[in-house]
Design a protein around this motif. Structure first.
Motif, PDB file in Angstrom:
ATOM      1  N   GLN A  85      50.085  19.493  29.651  1.00  0.00           N
ATOM      2  CA  GLN A  85      50.824  18.294  29.236  1.00  0.00           C
ATOM      3  C   GLN A  85      52.326  18.538  29.313  1.00  0.00           C
ATOM      4  N   HIS A 129      45.442  23.580  27.899  1.00  0.00           N
ATOM      5  CA  HIS A 129      45.464  22.112  27.798  1.00  0.00           C
ATOM      6  C   HIS A 129      46.850  21.621  27.350  1.00  0.00           C
ATOM      7  N   HIS A 130      47.400  22.229  26.315  1.00  0.00           N
ATOM      8  CA  HIS A 130      48.730  21.827  25.840  1.00  0.00           C
ATOM      9  C   HIS A 130      49.803  22.142  26.886  1.00  0.00           C
ATOM     10  N   ASN A 178      53.587  18.779  32.935  1.00  0.00           N
ATOM     11  CA  ASN A 178      53.717  17.448  33.522  1.00  0.00           C
ATOM     12  C   ASN A 178      55.078  16.839  33.190  1.00  0.00           C
ATOM     13  N   LEU A 179      55.499  16.954  31.956  1.00  0.00           N
ATOM     14  CA  LEU A 179      56.796  16.408  31.541  1.00  0.00           C
ATOM     15  C   LEU A 179      57.952  17.212  32.150  1.00  0.00           C
ATOM     16  N   ARG A 221      55.614  21.139  21.515  1.00  0.00           N
ATOM     17  CA  ARG A 221      55.851  20.868  22.935  1.00  0.00           C
ATOM     18  C   ARG A 221      57.194  21.444  23.397  1.00  0.00           C
TER      19      ARG A 221
END
Length: 155
Positions: A43, A39-40, A46-47, A6
């Motif tokens: 996420q 998809h990753h 969003n953060l 991430r």
């Protein structure tokens, strides 16, 4: 030490937005250019958005762009957002620590100082430092190729 996927994706997303400064880029375009799963990326976006690094635009012509100037985005701050919740070692996790050496081990204090030194160095690096004058990165991440510009660092 190894960064989480991430954190790595967050850096890629921010660099793609910085290279395309002023342009709304699609997550799918970043995924393609950065060899990552959409998809990753969603996420991570969003953060990044909830921490004020990027702004997202919904709809057919939507996408994302930097929420502030690239010279105002500290890489240390970004890494803290993504790595902060991941304990470096078992003894750093107050709830799951089962190491019998914890009460007398001195290693933890040395690791803590090393981690602070790591973040201190990254605090001095901005997103602009990573992209300005980096023609190779620009060639890889530019979503709307423009006429060639100077590859030298701007002062």
């Amino acid at each position: 030490m190894r960064l989480t996927t991430r954190t790595n994706l967050a850096a890629r997303i921010l660099m793609a937005c910085a290279v395309n400064d002023g342009v709304t880029v699609r997550t799918s375009e970043i995924a393609e250019k950065c060899n990552a799963s959409t998809h990753h990326l969603l996420q991570v976006v969003n953060l990044l958005q909830s921490n004020g690094f990027v702004e997202t635009i919904r709809g057919r012509t939507g996408g994302l762009r930097l929420a502030r100037s690239m010279d105002q985005i500290s890489i240390g701050a970004v890494f803290r957002v993504f790595e902060g919740g991941v304990p470096f070692a078992e003894c750093f996790d107050t709830e799951a620590n089962s190491c019998p050496l914890s009460p007398t081990c001195r290693l933890r204090s040395y690791i803590s100082r090393a981690l602070e030194a790591f973040y201190h160095e990254l605090d001095m690096v901005t997103l602009a430092d990573l992209v300005k004058g980096n023609c190779g990165l620009t060639a890889l991440l530019d979503m709307a190729p423009r006429p060639p510009m100077s590859c030298g660092l701007s002062a």
